[in-house]
Design an enzyme around this catalytic site. Sequence first.
Site, PDB file in Angstrom:
ATOM      1  N   HIS A  73       0.841  -1.198   0.000  1.00  0.00           N
ATOM      2  CA  HIS A  73       0.000   0.000   0.000  1.00  0.00           C
ATOM      3  C   HIS A  73       0.879   1.252   0.000  1.00  0.00           C
ATOM      4  O   HIS A  73       0.375   2.359   0.151  1.00  0.00           O
ATOM      5  CB  HIS A  73      -0.887   0.041   1.244  1.00  0.00           C
ATOM      6  CG  HIS A  73      -1.864  -1.091   1.343  1.00  0.00           C
ATOM      7  ND1 HIS A  73      -2.260  -1.826   0.254  1.00  0.00           N
ATOM      8  CD2 HIS A  73      -2.543  -1.603   2.407  1.00  0.00           C
ATOM      9  CE1 HIS A  73      -3.132  -2.751   0.644  1.00  0.00           C
ATOM     10  NE2 HIS A  73      -3.326  -2.634   1.943  1.00  0.00           N
ATOM     11  N   SER A 103     -15.333   2.704   1.276  1.00  0.00           N
ATOM     12  CA  SER A 103     -14.736   1.394   1.511  1.00  0.00           C
ATOM     13  C   SER A 103     -13.742   1.467   2.665  1.00  0.00           C
ATOM     14  O   SER A 103     -13.713   0.590   3.545  1.00  0.00           O
ATOM     15  CB  SER A 103     -14.047   0.893   0.244  1.00  0.00           C
ATOM     16  OG  SER A 103     -13.413  -0.353   0.465  1.00  0.00           O
ATOM     17  N   ARG A 215     -17.464  -6.775   1.634  1.00  0.00           N
ATOM     18  CA  ARG A 215     -18.667  -6.071   2.051  1.00  0.00           C
ATOM     19  C   ARG A 215     -19.667  -6.075   0.909  1.00  0.00           C
ATOM     20  O   ARG A 215     -20.465  -6.971   0.767  1.00  0.00           O
ATOM     21  CB  ARG A 215     -18.316  -4.651   2.508  1.00  0.00           C
ATOM     22  CG  ARG A 215     -19.419  -3.960   3.307  1.00  0.00           C
ATOM     23  CD  ARG A 215     -18.947  -2.601   3.808  1.00  0.00           C
ATOM     24  NE  ARG A 215     -18.713  -1.656   2.744  1.00  0.00           N
ATOM     25  CZ  ARG A 215     -19.653  -0.852   2.233  1.00  0.00           C
ATOM     26  NH1 ARG A 215     -20.878  -0.878   2.713  1.00  0.00           N
ATOM     27  NH2 ARG A 215     -19.368  -0.010   1.253  1.00  0.00           N
ATOM     28  N   LYS A 216     -19.614  -5.059   0.010  1.00  0.00           N
ATOM     29  CA  LYS A 216     -20.562  -4.988  -1.100  1.00  0.00           C
ATOM     30  C   LYS A 216     -19.914  -5.193  -2.461  1.00  0.00           C
ATOM     31  O   LYS A 216     -20.503  -5.785  -3.358  1.00  0.00           O
ATOM     32  CB  LYS A 216     -21.272  -3.625  -1.086  1.00  0.00           C
ATOM     33  CG  LYS A 216     -22.294  -3.464   0.024  1.00  0.00           C
ATOM     34  CD  LYS A 216     -23.075  -2.160  -0.164  1.00  0.00           C
ATOM     35  CE  LYS A 216     -24.175  -2.023   0.865  1.00  0.00           C
ATOM     36  NZ  LYS A 216     -24.960  -0.764   0.672  1.00  0.00           N
TER      37      LYS A 216
END
Length: 258
Positions: A73, A103, A215-216
């Site tokens: 990252h 997010s 999650r989504k």
Amino acid sequence: MKGVIPHRWTSPHDVSENRGYNGFNWMTAVVRKIMAVSTGGEVGWGHPHIEFFDPEAQQLLSQVPSPRFLGTHMHPDNMPPSFAAKKTKMLVIIRNPKDTAVSFYHFSVKDPVLPTPESWDVFFSGFMSGDVPWGSYFDHALAWEKRIEDPNVMIVTYAEMKEDLSKGVQQISQFFGFPLSKEQIQTIAEDSTFSSMKEKSQVSHGILASSIIFRKGEVGDWKNHFSEAQSRMMDAEFEKRLAGTKLGAKLKYDLYCK
């Protein structure tokens, strides 16, 4: 963290992936599958984040033959010098800033390692000022904008991968030099949809990790969180920082964030 990874770590045959909360875990799975299918073997190093490797892990990795899969990252300016010097292939996944903020917020709420935000409004304020782990979204994006023409860097967006995952798998495999048949590309794509990965997540990531990571997996969920004022603030910041850039155009901000 600049320079903490020894030069000997990377070679032209290694592959790297960058940036979290934009689909990092998704692309990690995709690249692993591409490498495994193409080479006919498993891809090691279950936790690819180089910034978390201790000296023992660094020593072990230096003895592993290429191709190796590494992830980070890190801001590109803080990445090991060997990545550029040895022309390591780097895949960067980036997501529009509104969905990234949402997010990241939910990830921070669930992940016990990260500071827990008091509320969405408090988190949004920190996100806009860059006062969040790994720093400013816009600073990070602009640093990759400078490298967008580098032949060893491939930048993909979360939205384009959602639009046509098979095409994305084909382009990524081609970029890294891992030949795949049409049938293999299709199989990897079908096995890498959000619904497919979420269904298998407790096996692939464990019960705790799966509840944090999956999650989504949607584009546009920001509309369920942003106030009108917050939306306008982000629009203004995007216009100021990324409008007119090649990376800004690639994000299709007007389509996904207006």
